[in-house]
Scaffold this active site. Structure first.
Site, mmCIF file in Angstrom:
data_model
loop_
_atom_site.group_PDB
_atom_site.id
_atom_site.type_symbol
_atom_site.label_atom_id
_atom_site.label_comp_id
_atom_site.label_asym_id
_atom_site.label_seq_id
_atom_site.Cartn_x
_atom_site.Cartn_y
_atom_site.Cartn_z
ATOM 1 N N PRO A 280 -30.679 105.314 24.597
ATOM 2 C CA PRO A 280 -31.881 106.082 24.255
ATOM 3 C C PRO A 280 -32.260 105.895 22.789
ATOM 4 C CG PRO A 280 -29.978 107.531 24.287
ATOM 5 C CD PRO A 280 -29.477 106.170 24.712
ATOM 6 N N CYS A 350 -58.608 98.414 5.365
ATOM 7 C CA CYS A 350 -59.919 97.849 5.704
ATOM 8 C C CYS A 350 -59.930 97.253 7.108
ATOM 9 C CB CYS A 350 -60.273 96.769 4.690
ATOM 10 S SG CYS A 350 -59.821 97.259 3.045
ATOM 11 N N TYR A 379 -40.113 104.986 16.097
ATOM 12 C CA TYR A 379 -41.078 103.896 15.999
ATOM 13 C C TYR A 379 -42.177 104.212 14.977
ATOM 14 C CZ TYR A 379 -38.560 102.715 20.235
ATOM 15 O OH TYR A 379 -37.556 102.440 21.129
#
Ligand code: LLP
Length: 439
Positions: A280, A350, A379
């Site tokens: 996990p 940008c 993450y």
């Protein structure tokens, strides 16, 4: 998280968002924004819950370090008994540096280099999960040259749809992961003939952020059948690695309880006689982290309200990459009657994709206000880049009232110091320009 509001790792107290017992505004004043903040207690709690659900099984939890490989995070888990699932030589070094015993390290990944495989062998890690025939051949050569035997699990692709985002689905035919389960018997037969290889197990991981149990049941069931038929063919299979993938609630998902997931494990492979490894990642750390950012400007234009933050897609790429939802919480608790209105929350990079949320209903926010993105412990920091020459941001861990900066803000000087000039650019510019300009 099954915790009351006050015990939740991130909660309002006296009108201010806290990490455990520490106001996030305090930490912002200390380290600046943006920054990641993790709750040590929440990480420990998630690990203990996982461990308790697996009680009675011969199981090892190898934290998937790709979710958050900060040394302090890994060590927090290692001290509770966790092993590590690594996917690169870099993660292997981190696992060892954080004190994970080699006997609890598994090495996954579709493309491991000779150097990475050699390091895995040299450190005598628990298991290498092999994903292809050429990888098996290479590993055999490296192991034989060292006169060692590599304990191997073949990662099989069971062709089960994980019912998650396409970019994090890994267990269906036609993606790059694993060995087709129908081909597996042939590859186990090949492994038996190769020097330096002992194929002791099978591994499976069908995807990430799974919010339903049936795909797990289908995948584990197929692997159980595979084990039976491999044993009939005389292979001594005694380990199963069931991967990771259990999801968390980012928005309104209702991910399965770990206990219900464990029930599926017992039902499908509980009597296989195999020792079990779990990998996990997200479920252990996802809810345990936030990204804190400051509002730079609020701009009304073309009928929209844009809230421009100092965090950007380079700091948290999940919304840009997977259209992922992260709750956005003002650090100062909004009044219960505060009028909400739709806003686009964007970063300074940008690119149009540097958008964290579109049309999100939010209470009033003004320049200088702080916000926190929830569910950012997995993450988040690990996927950051320095795009736009934006240095990597700090990570802070909180435990009760205490805090520690577990990664300092990178300096621009450190970024530049890694680069160097080719010698021809050392020459005086004027002479060369003159040369080039001459027809
Ligand atoms: N084991 C293997 C072989 C994996 O490939 C993964 C994740 C895990 C374990 C851990 O899965 P978890 O328990 O965390 O779901 N960047 C994406 C997630 C990519 C997951 C890749 N593999 C995201 O931000 O959603």
């Amino acid at each position: 998280m099954n915790q009351g509001r006050d015990q939740a790792p991130f909660h309002y107290q006296a009108g201010e968002l806290h990490a455990e017992r520490r106001p996030l505004a305090d930490l912002a004043a200390l380290v600046g924004t943006p920054f990641y903040c993790y709750s040590s207690t929440a990480i420990e709690g998630a690990y203990r819950e996982f461990e308790a659900a697996l009680a009675g099984l011969d199981a090892t939890i190898c934290f998937a370090m790709k979710a958050n490989s900060n040394l302090a995070v890994v060590k927090t888990l290692a001290r509770l008994g966790a092993g590590a699932d690594v996917v690169s030589g870099g993660e292997l070094q981190r696992a060892l540096a954080a004190g994970v015993p080699p006997a609890k390290i598994v090495f996954s990944g579709v493309g491991k280099s000779s150097e990475e495989l050699a390091a895995a062998l040299d450190h005598r890690i628990h298991q290498i999960n092999v994903e292809s025939e050429p990888e098996l051949t290479l590993l055999s050569q490296l192991a034989a040259a060292r006169r060692v035997t590599a304990k191997v699990a073949l990662r099989v692709n069971p062709d089960v749809d994980a019912r998650t985002h396409a970019k994090i689905t890994t267990g269906t035919k036609g993606n790059k992961f694993g060995i087709d389960i129908d081909e597996a018997p042939r590859v186990y037969a090949m492994a038996r003939e190769l020097p330096g290889i002992q194929a002791v197990g099978a591994a499976v991981h069908i995807g990430s952020q799974l919010t339903q149990l049936p795909p797990f049941r289908a995948a584990f069931g197929r692997v159980a059948e595979l084990v039976t038929s491999l044993r009939e063919q005389g292979h001594d299979i005694n380990r199963l690695d069931l991967g990771g993938g259990l999801g968390i609630a980012y928005r309104d998902e209702r991910p399965p309880a770990i206990a219900d997931y464990a029930a599926i494990v017992r039902e499908t492979v509980g009597r296989s006689g195999c020792s079990l490894t779990f990998e996990p990642g997200r479920r252990l750390v996802g809810d345990a982290g936030v990204l804190v950012s400051r509002v730079l400007f609020v701009k009304e234009h073309a009928g929209r309200r844009f809230i421009i933050l100092d965090a950007a897609m380079n700091d948290l790429i999940r919304p840009a990459m997977y259209e992922a939802w992260h709750d956005i919480m003002p650090i100062v608790e909004p009044d219960s009657g505060a009028r909400r209105s739709a806003a686009d929350i964007v970063g300074p990079v940008c690119e149009s994709s540097d958008t964290f949320a579109t049309g999100r209903s939010l209470p009033p926010l003004a320049a200088g206000d702080l916000v926190a993105f929830s569910g950012a412990g997995a993450y988040g920091a690990v996927m950051a880049s320095t795009y736009n020459s934006r240095p990597l941001i700090p990570e802070v861990m909180v435990r009760g009232e205490a805090h520690a900066v577990i990664r300092a803000r990178q300096s621009v000087a450190a970024l530049l110091a890694q680069e160097s000039m080719p010698n021809w650019l050392d020459e005086p510019a004027t002479a060369r320009h003159a040369e080039v300009a001459t027809p």
